[in-house]
Design a protein around this motif. Structure first.
Motif, PDB file in Angstrom:
ATOM      1  N   SER A  39       0.856  -1.179   0.000  1.00  0.00           N
ATOM      2  CA  SER A  39       0.000   0.000   0.000  1.00  0.00           C
ATOM      3  C   SER A  39       0.897   1.236   0.000  1.00  0.00           C
ATOM      4  CB  SER A  39      -0.948  -0.002   1.208  1.00  0.00           C
ATOM      5  OG  SER A  39      -1.963   0.981   1.042  1.00  0.00           O
ATOM      6  N   ASN A  40       0.308   2.409   0.060  1.00  0.00           N
ATOM      7  CA  ASN A  40       1.099   3.647   0.140  1.00  0.00           C
ATOM      8  C   ASN A  40       0.185   4.793   0.544  1.00  0.00           C
ATOM      9  OD1 ASN A  40      -0.360   4.371  -2.155  1.00  0.00           O
ATOM     10  ND2 ASN A  40       1.422   4.950  -3.372  1.00  0.00           N
ATOM     11  N   ASP A  41       0.715   6.021   0.502  1.00  0.00           N
ATOM     12  CA  ASP A  41      -0.164   7.179   0.740  1.00  0.00           C
ATOM     13  C   ASP A  41      -0.142   8.170  -0.414  1.00  0.00           C
ATOM     14  OD1 ASP A  41       2.167   8.666   1.000  1.00  0.00           O
ATOM     15  OD2 ASP A  41       1.775   9.355   3.042  1.00  0.00           O
ATOM     16  N   ASP A  42       0.659   7.896  -1.447  1.00  0.00           N
ATOM     17  CA  ASP A  42       0.743   8.803  -2.592  1.00  0.00           C
ATOM     18  C   ASP A  42      -0.280   8.488  -3.666  1.00  0.00           C
ATOM     19  OD1 ASP A  42       2.940  10.428  -1.754  1.00  0.00           O
ATOM     20  OD2 ASP A  42       4.286   8.761  -2.163  1.00  0.00           O
ATOM     21  N   GLY A  43      -0.993   7.380  -3.527  1.00  0.00           N
ATOM     22  CA  GLY A  43      -1.969   7.002  -4.536  1.00  0.00           C
ATOM     23  C   GLY A  43      -1.479   5.854  -5.392  1.00  0.00           C
ATOM     24  N   PHE A  44      -2.422   5.120  -5.980  1.00  0.00           N
ATOM     25  CA  PHE A  44      -2.084   3.858  -6.635  1.00  0.00           C
ATOM     26  C   PHE A  44      -1.297   4.025  -7.931  1.00  0.00           C
ATOM     27  CE2 PHE A  44      -5.947   5.096  -8.786  1.00  0.00           C
ATOM     28  CZ  PHE A  44      -5.876   4.548 -10.058  1.00  0.00           C
TER      29      PHE A  44
ATOM     30  N   SER B 146      -1.241  11.946   1.858  1.00  0.00           N
ATOM     31  CA  SER B 146      -0.123  12.259   2.739  1.00  0.00           C
ATOM     32  C   SER B 146      -0.614  12.881   4.040  1.00  0.00           C
ATOM     33  CB  SER B 146       0.840  13.220   2.037  1.00  0.00           C
ATOM     34  OG  SER B 146       1.413  12.610   0.906  1.00  0.00           O
ATOM     35  N   ALA B 147       0.099  12.568   5.120  1.00  0.00           N
ATOM     36  CA  ALA B 147      -0.167  13.124   6.458  1.00  0.00           C
ATOM     37  C   ALA B 147      -1.509  12.680   7.028  1.00  0.00           C
ATOM     38  CB  ALA B 147      -0.069  14.651   6.458  1.00  0.00           C
ATOM     39  N   LYS B 148      -2.037  11.546   6.582  1.00  0.00           N
ATOM     40  CA  LYS B 148      -3.291  11.029   7.139  1.00  0.00           C
ATOM     41  C   LYS B 148      -3.051  10.108   8.337  1.00  0.00           C
ATOM     42  CE  LYS B 148      -6.273  13.042   4.461  1.00  0.00           C
ATOM     43  NZ  LYS B 148      -7.056  12.349   3.446  1.00  0.00           N
TER      44      LYS B 148
ATOM     45  N   ALA C 179      11.083  11.879   2.551  1.00  0.00           N
ATOM     46  CA  ALA C 179      11.454  11.203   3.796  1.00  0.00           C
ATOM     47  C   ALA C 179      10.317  11.193   4.818  1.00  0.00           C
ATOM     48  CB  ALA C 179      12.669  11.896   4.403  1.00  0.00           C
ATOM     49  N   ASN C 180      10.346  10.175   5.658  1.00  0.00           N
ATOM     50  CA  ASN C 180       9.531  10.125   6.871  1.00  0.00           C
ATOM     51  C   ASN C 180      10.462   9.822   8.035  1.00  0.00           C
ATOM     52  OD1 ASN C 180       6.614  10.520   6.310  1.00  0.00           O
ATOM     53  ND2 ASN C 180       6.925   8.825   4.888  1.00  0.00           N
ATOM     54  N   MET C 181      10.993  10.877   8.615  1.00  0.00           N
ATOM     55  CA  MET C 181      11.967  10.734   9.696  1.00  0.00           C
ATOM     56  C   MET C 181      11.572  11.631  10.863  1.00  0.00           C
ATOM     57  SD  MET C 181      15.612  10.436   7.648  1.00  0.00           S
ATOM     58  CE  MET C 181      15.545  12.083   6.935  1.00  0.00           C
ATOM     59  N   GLY C 182      12.150  11.351  12.023  1.00  0.00           N
ATOM     60  CA  GLY C 182      11.879  12.178  13.187  1.00  0.00           C
ATOM     61  C   GLY C 182      10.394  12.254  13.500  1.00  0.00           C
ATOM     62  N   ASP C 183       9.924  13.451  13.832  1.00  0.00           N
ATOM     63  CA  ASP C 183       8.526  13.660  14.206  1.00  0.00           C
ATOM     64  C   ASP C 183       7.557  13.399  13.050  1.00  0.00           C
ATOM     65  OD1 ASP C 183       9.575  14.550  16.607  1.00  0.00           O
ATOM     66  OD2 ASP C 183       9.602  16.640  15.965  1.00  0.00           O
ATOM     67  N   ASP C 184       8.077  13.382  11.800  1.00  0.00           N
ATOM     68  CA  ASP C 184       7.204  13.153  10.647  1.00  0.00           C
ATOM     69  C   ASP C 184       6.471  11.823  10.741  1.00  0.00           C
ATOM     70  OD1 ASP C 184       8.451  15.451   9.786  1.00  0.00           O
ATOM     71  OD2 ASP C 184       9.725  14.448   8.319  1.00  0.00           O
ATOM     72  N   THR C 185       7.064  10.850  11.414  1.00  0.00           N
ATOM     73  CA  THR C 185       6.460   9.520  11.471  1.00  0.00           C
ATOM     74  C   THR C 185       5.095   9.543  12.157  1.00  0.00           C
ATOM     75  OG1 THR C 185       7.687   9.037  13.513  1.00  0.00           O
ATOM     76  CG2 THR C 185       8.687   8.343  11.440  1.00  0.00           C
ATOM     77  N   VAL C 186       4.865  10.526  13.037  1.00  0.00           N
ATOM     78  CA  VAL C 186       3.581  10.615  13.731  1.00  0.00           C
ATOM     79  C   VAL C 186       2.467  10.956  12.747  1.00  0.00           C
ATOM     80  CG1 VAL C 186       2.291  11.856  15.515  1.00  0.00           C
ATOM     81  CG2 VAL C 186       4.694  11.292  15.885  1.00  0.00           C
ATOM     82  N   TYR C 187       2.777  11.757  11.733  1.00  0.00           N
ATOM     83  CA  TYR C 187       1.780  12.229  10.782  1.00  0.00           C
ATOM     84  C   TYR C 187       1.681  11.348   9.535  1.00  0.00           C
ATOM     85  CZ  TYR C 187       2.414  16.520  13.501  1.00  0.00           C
ATOM     86  OH  TYR C 187       2.510  17.430  14.513  1.00  0.00           O
ATOM     87  N   SER C 188       2.691  10.569   9.268  1.00  0.00           N
ATOM     88  CA  SER C 188       2.858   9.906   7.983  1.00  0.00           C
ATOM     89  C   SER C 188       1.770   8.891   7.664  1.00  0.00           C
ATOM     90  CB  SER C 188       4.223   9.207   7.945  1.00  0.00           C
ATOM     91  OG  SER C 188       4.307   8.325   6.857  1.00  0.00           O
ATOM     92  N   GLY C 189       1.142   9.042   6.490  1.00  0.00           N
ATOM     93  CA  GLY C 189       0.220   8.023   6.012  1.00  0.00           C
ATOM     94  C   GLY C 189       0.946   6.756   5.599  1.00  0.00           C
TER      95      GLY C 189
END
Length: 256
Positions: A6-11, A39-41, A94-104
């Protein structure tokens, strides 16, 4: 081996296509991804509107929902079997640091983990999809190594992986790292729409605050594949005693 992607950018995102093309050579792969960019869901599930699953011309299935919706639906009825691994990505940035909390991207992988399945979120460090095929080959090699070491069979795990946008030969070996920290986000951006209403845009993420040796930010800046094991337990265990004392004092005052 059976893998759910799966992903968050779309199929139709380049990252998920590259990932599918790499992993289908070593496993039976199914793709269930969002219809549009999500993104960010984070871990959001859609509870108050219906979800629909469609088959695209490339064979992928897509959902009018969030990344977590996609994995949830796949695992609770769509697939009809339990995959050995869930891979979310490859994310555009990237999804690093605090970004992981928001990352879809992380949210989709975490949904797999919550169902007891080994799961990994994969991102490229820079946006733009440069050398995305090299990133996909890196994931393929990691999965092959995990399978050979019987790491897909024991208790589930959740990994956050960030891969530099480099040719395959230039990507440095993987490093296990802790999450770094960012400064607060930049101020919200305000604009006025054609009807005179004020609209707001979330500002950009803050710069790295903790990018010291041992963090994902530091390893990424040196061209390494960055691997961070994640957990779901948000309990602040170190403060349990402190809060226990505080609640004890509050209770004593109420009783008095």
């Amino acid at each position: 081996m059976k893998i759910l992607i799966s992903n968050d950018d779309g199929f139709r995102a380049e990252g998920i296509v590259a990932l599918y093309n790499a992993l289908k050579t070593i496993a039976d792969v199914e793709v269930v991804a969002p219809e549009h960019n999500n993104s960010a869901k984070s871990n959001a599930l859609t509870l108050h509107t219906p979800l629909y699953v469609h088959r695209a011309d490339n064979g992928f299935r897509y959902v009018n929902g969030t990344p977590a919706d996609c994995v949830h639906i796949a695992l609770t009825g769509l697939l009809g079997y339990r995959p050995d691994l869930v891979v979310s990505g490859i994310n555009n940035g990237a999804n690093m640091g605090d970004d992981t909390v928001y990352s879809g991207t992380v949210g989709a992988a975490m949904e797999g983990y919550l169902f007891g399945i080994p799961s990994m979120a994969v991102s490229q460090i820079e946006k733009g999809w440069a050398h995305v095929d090299a990133a996909a080959e890196t994931v393929k090699t990691m999965v092959q190594q995990m399978q050979a070491a019987a790491m897909l069979e024991p208790k589930p795990w959740l990994l956050n992986v960030n891969i530099p946008n480099l040719p395959l030969a230039d990507i440095q070996p993987a490093k296990l790292c802790r999450l770094g920290r960012r400064h607060s986000a930049e101020p919200v951006i305000t604009q006025v729409d054609p009807r005179g209403q004020t609209m707001y845009w979330i500002g950009n993420a803050g710069a790295a605050m903790d990018d010291s040796v041992g963090t994902d930010f530091h390893a990424a800046s040196h061209g390494h594949v960055v691997v961070t094991p994640l957990k779901v337990d948000l309990t602040h265990h170190e403060q349990l005693v402190q809060w226990s004392d505080a609640f004890g004092r509050l209770s004593a005052r109420v009783l008095a």
